[in-house]
Design a protein around this motif. Structure first.
Motif, PDB file in Angstrom:
ATOM      1  N   ALA A   1       1.196  -1.316  -0.021  1.00  0.00           N
ATOM      2  CA  ALA A   1      -0.137   0.124   0.052  1.00  0.00           C
ATOM      3  C   ALA A   1       0.798   1.265  -0.024  1.00  0.00           C
ATOM      4  O   ALA A   1       1.943   1.239   0.742  1.00  0.00           O
ATOM      5  CB  ALA A   1      -1.150   0.126   1.068  1.00  0.00           C
TER       6      ALA A   1
ATOM      7  N   CYS B   1      -3.657   4.579  -0.668  1.00  0.00           N
ATOM      8  CA  CYS B   1      -4.776   5.055   0.502  1.00  0.00           C
ATOM      9  C   CYS B   1      -4.316   6.310   1.438  1.00  0.00           C
ATOM     10  O   CYS B   1      -2.949   6.560   1.407  1.00  0.00           O
ATOM     11  CB  CYS B   1      -4.966   3.823   1.461  1.00  0.00           C
ATOM     12  SG  CYS B   1      -3.653   3.228   2.579  1.00  0.00           S
TER      13      CYS B   1
ATOM     14  N   TRP C   1      -9.874   7.325   2.587  1.00  0.00           N
ATOM     15  CA  TRP C   1      -9.804   7.318   1.016  1.00  0.00           C
ATOM     16  C   TRP C   1      -8.973   6.216   0.621  1.00  0.00           C
ATOM     17  O   TRP C   1      -7.723   6.160   1.258  1.00  0.00           O
ATOM     18  CB  TRP C   1      -9.381   8.664   0.482  1.00  0.00           C
ATOM     19  CG  TRP C   1      -9.340   8.361  -1.049  1.00  0.00           C
ATOM     20  CD1 TRP C   1     -10.221   8.534  -2.149  1.00  0.00           C
ATOM     21  CD2 TRP C   1      -8.052   8.080  -1.626  1.00  0.00           C
ATOM     22  NE1 TRP C   1      -9.700   8.427  -3.231  1.00  0.00           N
ATOM     23  CE2 TRP C   1      -8.501   8.367  -3.138  1.00  0.00           C
ATOM     24  CE3 TRP C   1      -6.721   7.907  -1.410  1.00  0.00           C
ATOM     25  CZ2 TRP C   1      -7.485   7.746  -4.207  1.00  0.00           C
ATOM     26  CZ3 TRP C   1      -5.531   7.554  -2.347  1.00  0.00           C
ATOM     27  CH2 TRP C   1      -6.309   7.525  -3.858  1.00  0.00           C
ATOM     28  N   TRP C   2      -9.183   5.330  -0.330  1.00  0.00           N
ATOM     29  CA  TRP C   2      -8.236   4.281  -0.706  1.00  0.00           C
ATOM     30  C   TRP C   2      -8.735   3.897  -2.202  1.00  0.00           C
ATOM     31  O   TRP C   2     -10.033   3.840  -2.401  1.00  0.00           O
ATOM     32  CB  TRP C   2      -7.924   3.117   0.095  1.00  0.00           C
ATOM     33  CG  TRP C   2      -9.150   2.207   0.178  1.00  0.00           C
ATOM     34  CD1 TRP C   2     -10.320   2.319   1.156  1.00  0.00           C
ATOM     35  CD2 TRP C   2      -9.476   1.037  -0.559  1.00  0.00           C
ATOM     36  NE1 TRP C   2     -11.197   1.427   0.889  1.00  0.00           N
ATOM     37  CE2 TRP C   2     -10.718   0.352   0.052  1.00  0.00           C
ATOM     38  CE3 TRP C   2      -8.752   0.349  -1.326  1.00  0.00           C
ATOM     39  CZ2 TRP C   2     -11.116  -0.787  -0.636  1.00  0.00           C
ATOM     40  CZ3 TRP C   2      -9.330  -0.856  -1.914  1.00  0.00           C
ATOM     41  CH2 TRP C   2     -10.383  -1.515  -1.449  1.00  0.00           C
ATOM     42  N   GLU C   3      -7.720   3.313  -3.040  1.00  0.00           N
ATOM     43  CA  GLU C   3      -8.351   2.692  -4.240  1.00  0.00           C
ATOM     44  C   GLU C   3      -7.190   1.690  -4.411  1.00  0.00           C
ATOM     45  O   GLU C   3      -5.868   1.885  -4.261  1.00  0.00           O
ATOM     46  CB  GLU C   3      -8.209   3.914  -5.353  1.00  0.00           C
ATOM     47  CG  GLU C   3      -9.278   4.635  -5.345  1.00  0.00           C
ATOM     48  CD  GLU C   3     -10.852   4.424  -5.804  1.00  0.00           C
ATOM     49  OE1 GLU C   3     -10.682   3.141  -6.120  1.00  0.00           O
ATOM     50  OE2 GLU C   3     -11.615   5.008  -5.550  1.00  0.00           O
TER      51      GLU C   3
ATOM     52  N   ILE D   1      -8.853  -2.933   2.339  1.00  0.00           N
ATOM     53  CA  ILE D   1      -7.731  -2.737   1.379  1.00  0.00           C
ATOM     54  C   ILE D   1      -7.055  -3.811   1.470  1.00  0.00           C
ATOM     55  O   ILE D   1      -6.493  -4.247   0.486  1.00  0.00           O
ATOM     56  CB  ILE D   1      -6.958  -1.373   2.285  1.00  0.00           C
ATOM     57  CG1 ILE D   1      -7.507   0.294   2.244  1.00  0.00           C
ATOM     58  CG2 ILE D   1      -5.547  -1.523   1.742  1.00  0.00           C
ATOM     59  CD1 ILE D   1      -6.914   1.016   2.980  1.00  0.00           C
TER      60      ILE D   1
ATOM     61  N   ALA E   1      -7.360   6.128   6.130  1.00  0.00           N
ATOM     62  CA  ALA E   1      -7.887   4.763   5.741  1.00  0.00           C
ATOM     63  C   ALA E   1      -7.017   3.549   6.299  1.00  0.00           C
ATOM     64  O   ALA E   1      -7.378   2.588   6.827  1.00  0.00           O
ATOM     65  CB  ALA E   1      -7.848   4.484   4.215  1.00  0.00           C
TER      66      ALA E   1
ATOM     67  N   ALA F   1     -11.619   0.224   6.844  1.00  0.00           N
ATOM     68  CA  ALA F   1     -11.371   0.269   5.756  1.00  0.00           C
ATOM     69  C   ALA F   1      -9.895  -0.253   5.456  1.00  0.00           C
ATOM     70  O   ALA F   1      -9.741  -0.746   4.226  1.00  0.00           O
ATOM     71  CB  ALA F   1     -10.755   1.939   5.672  1.00  0.00           C
TER      72      ALA F   1
END
Length: 224
Positions: free
Chosen positions: A178, A198, A187-189, A212, A202, A208
């Motif tokens: 990560a 992230c 927030w994360w993607e 993740i 998060a 979260a």
């Protein structure tokens, strides 16, 4: 970089200076960039206004170019964090290839890599040291010996064990990373197989974090 796990499996995470330099340019220049899937919220904290460094034509060009530059740099960092593939070039060759590829996207202070995008190169050269000075105290709370780790070890281990069990694979098959950024909000993607980006929020939020880690490990297994 912090790596969690024994030799049999690993999860790496890092708060990288390079990513924050790009975000510092975006936010201090007040660039209205497209909100792509991996474009984070604003950096956390007060920032100076450096928008006067760009006139209107240069600003429009910088806004068009920034997202592609960000995606390249993020991809290179994720590749480095994941480590060499199990089958491929020798470790030394892989290290050389990653270093060369990274240099083609991120090479301060002259930023020759941005020669084709002068609207970004000029402010990058001007703001590089300022961005680095901002980054040092922004990152400091998350470095040893503050004991304010980002991803809690017990949560990472628990998720790795659960994913391995539910996927019917040996835990040694798991590898993930990560990229953590000091930005606002939770927030994360997912960047790609085995890699996510992230916010600090998060990474410290139990719900979260579970999402993740699960997405990172499962996407990596699906790509094998």
């Amino acid at each position: 970089m912090r790596t969690i796990g024994a030799e049999s499996w690993r999860f790496a995470h890092d708060i990288d200076q390079g990513l924050h330099v790009l975000l510092y340019l975006r936010d201090t220049l007040r660039l209205a960039v497209e909100n792509g899937l991996i474009v984070p919220p604003p950096l956390d904290g007060a920032l100076p206004d450096r928008s006067a460094l760009l006139d209107t034509p240069a600003r429009m060009q910088a806004e068009r170019d920034w997202s592609a530059w960000w995606e390249r740099v993020v991809a290179e960092h994720a590749r480095a964090e994941l480590g060499p593939p199990p089958v491929g070039p020798t470790h030394q060759r892989w290290v050389t290839e990653v270093a060369h590829s990274h240099h083609l996207s991120f090479d301060p202070p002259e930023w020759s890599s941005l020669a084709s995008t002068p609207a970004l190169r000029s402010p990058a050269r001007t703001l590089w040291r300022e961005a680095s000075h901002w980054f040092t105290p922004a990152r400091r709370p998350y470095l040893p010996p503050s004991c304010r780790d980002i991803f809690a070890w017990e949560r990472v281990r628990h998720t790795a064990e659960r994913v391995a069990a539910t996927s019917c694979v040996d835990i040694s098959a798991l590898n993930g990373c990560a990229l953590v950024v000091v930005v606002e909000d939770i927030w994360w993607e997912l960047i790609g197989p085995g890699a996510a980006i992230c916010s600090v929020g998060a990474a410290r939020d139990p719900e979260a974090t579970e999402a993740i880690l699960t997405a990172v490990f499962i996407s990596q297994l699906e790509a094998i």
